[in-house]
Design an enzyme around this catalytic site. Sequence first.
Site, PDB file in Angstrom:
ATOM      1  N   SER A 148       0.840  -1.191   0.000  1.00 53.14           N
ATOM      2  CA  SER A 148       0.000   0.000   0.000  1.00 53.14           C
ATOM      3  C   SER A 148       0.871   1.235   0.000  1.00 53.14           C
ATOM      4  O   SER A 148       2.108   1.152   0.024  1.00 53.14           O
ATOM      5  CB  SER A 148      -0.935   0.001   1.213  1.00 53.14           C
ATOM      6  N   LYS A 149       0.192   2.383   0.009  1.00 51.76           N
ATOM      7  CA  LYS A 149       0.924   3.652  -0.024  1.00 51.76           C
ATOM      8  C   LYS A 149       1.880   3.767   1.176  1.00 51.76           C
ATOM      9  O   LYS A 149       2.894   4.446   1.087  1.00 51.76           O
ATOM     10  CB  LYS A 149      -0.076   4.808   0.028  1.00 51.76           C
ATOM     11  N   ARG A 150       1.524   3.121   2.269  1.00 53.53           N
ATOM     12  CA  ARG A 150       2.377   3.152   3.444  1.00 53.53           C
ATOM     13  C   ARG A 150       3.796   2.682   3.148  1.00 53.53           C
ATOM     14  O   ARG A 150       4.741   3.039   3.826  1.00 53.53           O
ATOM     15  CB  ARG A 150       1.792   2.246   4.550  1.00 53.53           C
TER      16      ARG A 150
END
Length: 241
Positions: free
Chosen positions: A237-239
């Site tokens: 994910s963007k994380r």
Amino acid sequence: MIKTRFAPSPTGVLHLGSIRTALFAWLYARHNDGKFVLRIEDTDRERSTPENVDAIIEGISWLGLVADEGPYFQSERYARYREVATRWLAEGKAYRCYCTREELDELRERQLKSGAHVRYDGRCRDRTEPRNGVDPVIRFKNPPSGEVIVNDVVRGRVVFQNAQLDDLIICRSDGSPTYNFTVVIDDYDMQVSHVIRGDDHLNNTPRQMNMLAALGVEAPTYAHLPMILGPDGSKLSKRHG
Ligand code: GLU
């Protein structure tokens, strides 16, 4: 004829994992002289945006994943979904459920407390009278027993018990259709032979196969691909930067 599809929901920016899934579907179609369909699953009207749709269309064309058919938009197919829901109501394959949020919360709490599997108990199945002031949802009558066997090309034989599945909502109280229902109708109408998608949809497959059986048609071949994970083992994910 081999036909695969890429069916993203434009509820966020195009995800790398979705692109990887699309690549497999596209390659499989190309390898077999088949067709590759692009279908935009935009039934979530609040979260779907035109910018996300553009990003999907531009993104896959930039990658050279040319679609032979589509883009089809689910938001343009509501009449078709309504037609099937109405037919299923008439045939007794679906029913209107008038349960209120409070009733469903209460049921859920009771099931959680007793350690039972949390699922809708089908209490409106045999209801014939409407309830004043409640806009009903429409639920699919899932077979109460037996098993559904998914012979997945990637995962092998995966067995699901119908007793673990409940009567899925196919149309919300505002009449809008839900994901599992629209996918089933579309995969059938678009004559998709191979459903190649992420692993996160494996649990939806027995529900979809039950609905295909209710339509009286054969299920496509399923191939559930592993998700791309970040270095920490969770879904990329963007994380992860
Ligand atoms: N629209 C779904 C998603 O974006 C995919 C549906 C499917 O491939 O069956 O996760």
